[in-house]
Design an enzyme around this catalytic site. Sequence first.
Site, PDB file in Angstrom:
ATOM      1  N   ASP A  11      -8.535  -6.837  14.055  1.00 62.16           N
ATOM      2  CA  ASP A  11      -7.311  -6.754  14.848  1.00 62.16           C
ATOM      3  C   ASP A  11      -7.442  -5.495  15.698  1.00 62.16           C
ATOM      4  O   ASP A  11      -7.477  -4.385  15.169  1.00 62.16           O
ATOM      5  CB  ASP A  11      -6.110  -6.656  13.900  1.00 62.16           C
ATOM      6  N   TYR A 231      -1.094   1.641   4.228  1.00 60.50           N
ATOM      7  CA  TYR A 231      -1.070   0.339   4.892  1.00 60.50           C
ATOM      8  C   TYR A 231      -1.350   0.487   6.377  1.00 60.50           C
ATOM      9  O   TYR A 231      -0.719   1.273   7.069  1.00 60.50           O
ATOM     10  CB  TYR A 231       0.297  -0.331   4.708  1.00 60.50           C
ATOM     11  N   LYS A 234      -2.677  -6.060   7.181  1.00 63.85           N
ATOM     12  CA  LYS A 234      -3.265  -6.816   6.067  1.00 63.85           C
ATOM     13  C   LYS A 234      -4.741  -7.090   6.384  1.00 63.85           C
ATOM     14  O   LYS A 234      -5.170  -6.985   7.529  1.00 63.85           O
ATOM     15  CB  LYS A 234      -2.472  -8.117   5.885  1.00 63.85           C
TER      16      LYS A 234
HETATM   17  C1  F6R Z   1       1.618  -7.692   8.535  1.00 60.26           C
HETATM   18  C2  F6R Z   1       1.913  -7.144   9.861  1.00 60.26           C
HETATM   19  C3  F6R Z   1       3.328  -7.035  10.297  1.00 60.26           C
HETATM   20  C4  F6R Z   1       3.777  -5.584  10.331  1.00 60.26           C
HETATM   21  C5  F6R Z   1       5.231  -5.478  10.809  1.00 60.26           C
HETATM   22  C6  F6R Z   1       5.679  -4.038  11.021  1.00 60.26           C
HETATM   23  O1  F6R Z   1       0.253  -7.606   8.283  1.00 60.26           O
HETATM   24  O2  F6R Z   1       1.032  -6.761  10.581  1.00 60.26           O
HETATM   25  O3  F6R Z   1       4.185  -7.784   9.502  1.00 60.26           O
HETATM   26  O4  F6R Z   1       3.624  -4.988   9.072  1.00 60.26           O
HETATM   27  O5  F6R Z   1       5.398  -6.125  12.047  1.00 60.26           O
HETATM   28  O6  F6R Z   1       4.737  -3.446  11.834  1.00 60.26           O
HETATM   29  P1  F6R Z   1       4.801  -1.936  12.291  1.00 60.26           P
HETATM   30  O7  F6R Z   1       4.882  -1.101  11.038  1.00 60.26           O
HETATM   31  O8  F6R Z   1       3.540  -1.757  13.054  1.00 60.26           O
HETATM   32  O9  F6R Z   1       6.042  -1.848  13.143  1.00 60.26           O
HETATM   33 MG    MG Z   2      -2.094  -6.727  12.874  1.00 61.31          MG
HETATM   34 MG    MG Z   3      -4.167  -9.724  11.533  1.00 60.64          MG
END
Ligand code: F6R
Ligand code: MG
Ligand code: MG
Length: 369
Positions: A11, A231, A234
């Site tokens: 990603d 984190y 994923k």
């Molecule tokens: C799961 C994912 C999304 C983000 C969510 C919050 O793998 O990528 O669900 O965790 O959109 O993202 P941030 O913390 O970047 O605002």
């Molecule tokens: Mg992502």
């Molecule tokens: Mg992804």
Amino acid sequence: MKTTISVIKADTGSVGGHNRPSEAMVEKARERVRKGISDGLLLDGRVTFTGDDIALLMTHTKGTDSPDIHKFAWDTFVETTAIAKSEGLYGAGQDLLKNAFSGNVRGMGPGSAEIAFEERTAEPFIVFAGDKCGPGVFNYPLFEGFANPYHNAGLLLAPDMKAGFTFHIMDVNYTEADRVIMLKAPADYYDICTLLRDPNHYVIESVVENATGLTAAVASTARLHNIAGKYVGKDDPVAIVRSQKQFPSTGEILSPWALAHYTLGDNRGSHHVAVMPVKQNSIISFFDGPTIISAAGYCVHEGKLTDAVDLFDQPFWDTIRTKASEKTLDIRAQGFYGPAMAGMDELEYTGVVENLKRLDEKFTLREKK
Ligand code: F6R
Ligand code: MG
Ligand code: MG
């Protein structure tokens, strides 16, 4: 000549949230792959995306863990990151967790699955790519597809397969080195089940056929939060599965995906949802999910890839997509209670832990009467 198939994905930024890479990013990756072929590094290659991840499928003769191939993939993702930054996309360079390339993408963020073999007369294989899930998403379908005659009827009907398969399983919570165990089905069947029931801890790395010693499947095992210490998205794994003849048929390998099994991933990497088998180049939507898996079938001949067959682009899978949506809606209706949200050790964001620490100080002990 041994043909190597490498699938490396990352990603490196996406449009509209964590939904999909931009056309310009995908085109840059395609341009790089075309150049890799004309430069003689690659025999062939394809670029696809699954949710916000770009996957490079590359064939070559350099074997697995080739620094040349890994550097090519890393540099490609550096270039798609540059485009994501220039376009102002979200999460640009998200999976490039290290600054400088050091020989192999493993431990640096991108996921990889690689396999090298002498080609059979005809060499069909499947590339699976997931988004919004961990590598344990493959535990159920790989084990069932290879070891359970409910799905792999070849275990009963094809004499070659009767001796079963050996599962190489990795302890993905151990970060000092690769910690693996090899267990044979059917002899070690229940021991394999004992490990695979915890797909966030024990993950199938490869499957080897007992009768022939041939590797039938490989899967990525990276857990990004173990690399980054927090984190960062994923893991979104990939797998390569060889099919037919001495291996399960393509349809037998696909069969377990009809369950739309529950897995951990989805929004903020912290929710249990049903895996939805999707067409190539599908996006992410509801609740930053659901967890999706694509499957592309190819044959490879002297390193050259055929056109892809989009294996989940068939009316049968529309029913499974509906079922996956219904299963996901069922568990989503439970919000954050119990098994709907990840257990404490798998929560990918720190909010709950911080709240609990604060609340813990406010607890009082009631005097015993
Ligand atoms: C799961 C994912 C999304 C983000 C969510 C919050 O793998 O990528 O669900 O965790 O959109 O993202 P941030 O913390 O970047 O605002
Ligand atoms: Mg992502
Ligand atoms: Mg992804």
